[in-house]
Structures are given as C-alpha cells and as structure tokens.
Design an enzyme around this catalytic site. Sequence first.
Site, short mmCIF file in Angstrom:
data_model
loop_
_atom_site.label_atom_id
_atom_site.label_comp_id
_atom_site.label_asym_id
_atom_site.label_seq_id
_atom_site.Cartn_x
_atom_site.Cartn_y
_atom_site.Cartn_z
N THR A 29 35.28 37.43 -25.19
CA THR A 29 33.86 37.16 -25.49
C THR A 29 32.92 38.21 -24.92
OG1 THR A 29 33.59 35.80 -23.49
CG2 THR A 29 34.29 34.68 -25.53
N CYS A 37 32.35 27.19 -14.56
CA CYS A 37 31.72 27.15 -15.88
C CYS A 37 32.31 26.00 -16.72
CB CYS A 37 31.92 28.47 -16.61
SG CYS A 37 31.11 28.53 -18.23
N ARG A 62 28.46 40.69 -19.84
CA ARG A 62 27.11 40.14 -19.71
C ARG A 62 27.20 38.72 -19.15
NH1 ARG A 62 26.07 36.20 -23.25
NH2 ARG A 62 27.19 36.11 -25.23
N CYS A 64 26.96 34.80 -18.61
CA CYS A 64 27.07 33.61 -19.44
C CYS A 64 25.73 32.86 -19.43
CB CYS A 64 28.18 32.71 -18.89
SG CYS A 64 28.33 31.11 -19.72
N CYS A 67 26.48 28.90 -17.81
CA CYS A 67 26.69 28.58 -16.39
C CYS A 67 25.83 29.43 -15.45
CB CYS A 67 28.16 28.74 -16.01
SG CYS A 67 28.77 30.44 -15.98
N TRP A 418 21.03 31.95 27.29
CA TRP A 418 20.73 30.84 26.37
C TRP A 418 19.79 31.31 25.27
CZ3 TRP A 418 16.84 28.37 24.02
CH2 TRP A 418 17.11 27.13 23.42
N TYR A 422 20.72 31.69 21.32
CA TYR A 422 20.01 30.82 20.38
C TYR A 422 19.38 31.64 19.26
CZ TYR A 422 16.67 27.27 18.73
OH TYR A 422 15.94 26.40 17.96
N ASP A 438 23.61 24.56 27.73
CA ASP A 438 22.49 23.84 27.12
C ASP A 438 22.48 22.38 27.58
OD1 ASP A 438 20.39 23.68 24.83
OD2 ASP A 438 21.78 22.04 24.40
#
Length: 479
Positions: A29, A37, A62, A64, A67, A418, A422, A438
Amino acid sequence: MLDEEACYRAVQGRDARFDGVFYIGVTSTGIYCRPSCPAMTPKRANIRFYRTAAEAHGAGFRACRRCRPDATPGSAEWNVRADMVGRAMRLIADGVVDRDGVAGLACRLGYSERQVHRTLVEEVGAGPLRLARSQRAHTARVLLETTDLPVTETAFASGFASIRQFNDTIREVYAITPSELRGRARRTGRDRVAGTIDLRLAYRQPADLDGVLAFLAERAVPGIEEVDGGTYRRGMTLPHGTGVAELTPRDGWVQATLRLADPRDLTAAVARCRRVLDLDADPQAVDDLLGADPVLGPLVAAYPGRRVPGTVDGDELAVRAVLGQQISVAAARTVAGRLVAEHGKPLDAPVGTVTHAFPTASVLAAVEPSTFPMPRSRQRTLHELTTRLADGGIRLDPGVDRDEAERLLLDVPGIGPWTARYVRMRALADPDVFLPTDLGVTHGLAGLGLPTRPRAVAELAENWRPWRSYALLHVWSTL
C-alpha cells in the site's frame, strides 16, 4: 536492532504498548502504521519495520490516515537512555533543530555535527534533519486541522524554511496537499475556539494520571497553575513567547488545549505537556519489575501505571525545589506565589486563575536577594542558583547530561543531595532516582514495616533499578 518476529507478533495482536516503539511499512500500500492499527494485518512478506516515523518517511512510506502513526506516544527508550542519542532525541522533540539548526543541537550535545548525524542514523535510522522534518510535518498537520492560521503562516510556524519545502513534505508524508488536509478536517464538523489549538496526546495503558493530577494539585502555585476538576491548567514560558496549557486526561489519551502567543511554540509546548504528565513512560516495563517486589507489589497492583510528574521548565523546578527546603509543601506554595505575583510575567489572556508565567532565572537573578521572603542563607542560595542558570553555568534542558547537571547543582552553596536529585527526577525526567533521606520515604517505609536508616533504604532501593523514581512515587503514595 529490532527483533522482527517479535514485532510482527505485536502487530498481529494490535498491541498498543508498542505504538511509538516501532513502525510498520506496508509495501503493498505504500503506507506506514503504528502496531495497533485497526486495519487488516498485512502479510508478513509485505511488512518492513522501522525504528522511527522519520525512518519510514525516508523509505518512501506515507502516514496511515486511519491510525495516525505520527501521533503515537514517544518511545520510552529516550527517557531511560542518558547517552548522546537519548539526549539528542529529547532535544529534537523540544524543537531545538527548528530553532537552532543541527549546529545548535550538536553544540548542546558537545559533539560535532558529523558525529551526531552518523550516530543517529546508526541508532534510529534517520539523521537530525530528517527527524526534525518528520516532527514539523506532524506540527503542520495539527495547525492545519485545529486552527484557522493561513497556510503560509502555518508553514513557517511549523518550522519549515520555505513554502515549497512545506508543500513537498506534506504531500510526501500525507499524500494530500495542505489545503486538502485542512478541508478534510473541516468536513468533520469540529467546533473551534478562536486562539486555541486542540489536540490529543496519546499514552500507553495503564496510566494513573489521577495520581499525577493529585500530586500537581497539592503543589500548584497560585497564579501560574491550577487543577480544576479533572483539568490541569498552567502558564508557560516558551522559546518565542508565553502560553497556557489545559490538560484533561481521558481514556487512552489526554485532551490538550493550548493557547500560544506564537504558534511556532507548538512543538515545544507539546513536548513539555507530555513531560509534565510523563506520557511517554512504558508502564508495563515499570510494573513488571516493581510488581514482582514483595514490598511494592501490593502498591503496584492497587495503582498500576504510576507516573512521575515532570515539569514544563527545568529552571522553574530548581527554583521551587530551593524554595521548598525545610518547609512544608503549603508554605513553599505560598512563597512561590509571592515570587510569581512580584516578578512573574503577566499573560496577555489569563485563563481561569492562571494569570502569569513563572519568573525566569534572569529576572530572579536581577532581584536584590534580601527581598526574597525566606531566611538569609536560602536567599543567597536562590540568588546563586538563578545567576548560574541565567548565565548558562547550569543547564536543565531535556538534552543535558544528568550526571553533570547534578554535580553542578551540588556546587551551589546551600543545595544538597536531596535537592539535586529531586531536580534530576522531575526536571530531567530521570526514571532512576531515589531519595533515601527524604522524610516522606522514612514515614512511608516505616508504615510498611521496613527499615528507615538511609543506608538500609538505599540498599533496598537497589532492587528497584532502573525504575527507582516510580518506586519513590509508590512509597510516597502510602502517606
């Protein structure tokens, strides 16, 4: 390299967990699809496998129309990888090539343009220009379908250098002209709100996005962000101006409504919205490892798909981390709100209670430190941090070396392990950070009947590599 037989089994099962991990090109295709898909599964002999959409474009396929493979979640691999390829992919997703070219990308990575190109082609099947071009095509499609921006302006807002390049790329990727693409979208009868861009952000199931919203709501700074019902809304400073994002989780996707001062910021805005909700995570991989742990297993079963809340701006997160040192979350919100009110940039069009963008590092660096509403030692820390962020001594963008960024943060007087870790977890999206000292970790593990001494905690967390950031969120959730 891809295991093609395993990939084909995922295609046969229409397994959405692999969307964005690889793409399939169908030779009969001439189109490429995501693994999930809904169309009839092609014969194995007619399928080719590609690591990125850009690689599929380069092979002559190219997208689809059914989907929409260009709208899949990003590969979780780029968040996990800390090497040059992972850093490059994060920067390209943020639009660096569109803004600064391949030379700018290579400069940020610390490699030559030739080395960056060669490594990306070897690893993902496409160089930085082709990867950026594929991303521009997706940005253009969103603008064509969701805004009334003139086609010419859409071309340049998407990052294309010329109208001819824009037209050729759209025809190549979608097999129709830009005008036809816009006309087809209008026939769907969508309602548009002037000045907004509406799009869907895909993610992999499961996803505990309610947990992310709760985390963000507890820390929402007045003036720049709010959680209103099931919607997270916040102001952003983007490369070309300000913007407001509204993010509402749905089943399988997040409804995003963006209001941008400059449509050229669409690519960066989408990338940052995805980071703040951790939408490119691989929940199956995380839950498989943590769910098998005797300590975390019950927590994973109760809240599968836990995500690590990120940020739209690394500099902002670092400033807020310093503001929150040794005070409560509520007190940190109050102090941050005062900074926003006094030094933040007012938005041209406020939305809800979001009226400002957070003050930039350069703005805060120019403020007299003694006016900051905090103890003197923290005033000095904040001033030094913002000065180094403003002059580029510390960078917290998506492509930074995480180890180097942590080391530079630790060099700032007043920033300890710490705070640095973080910032590394939330600003740099590192999936493998743990905070053994912590206070929340201490209380959480004590509630689970586990040792709380930092050394024992650190040893326990070794079992949760490479997903310790997700383990940390699970432990915090027990409080």
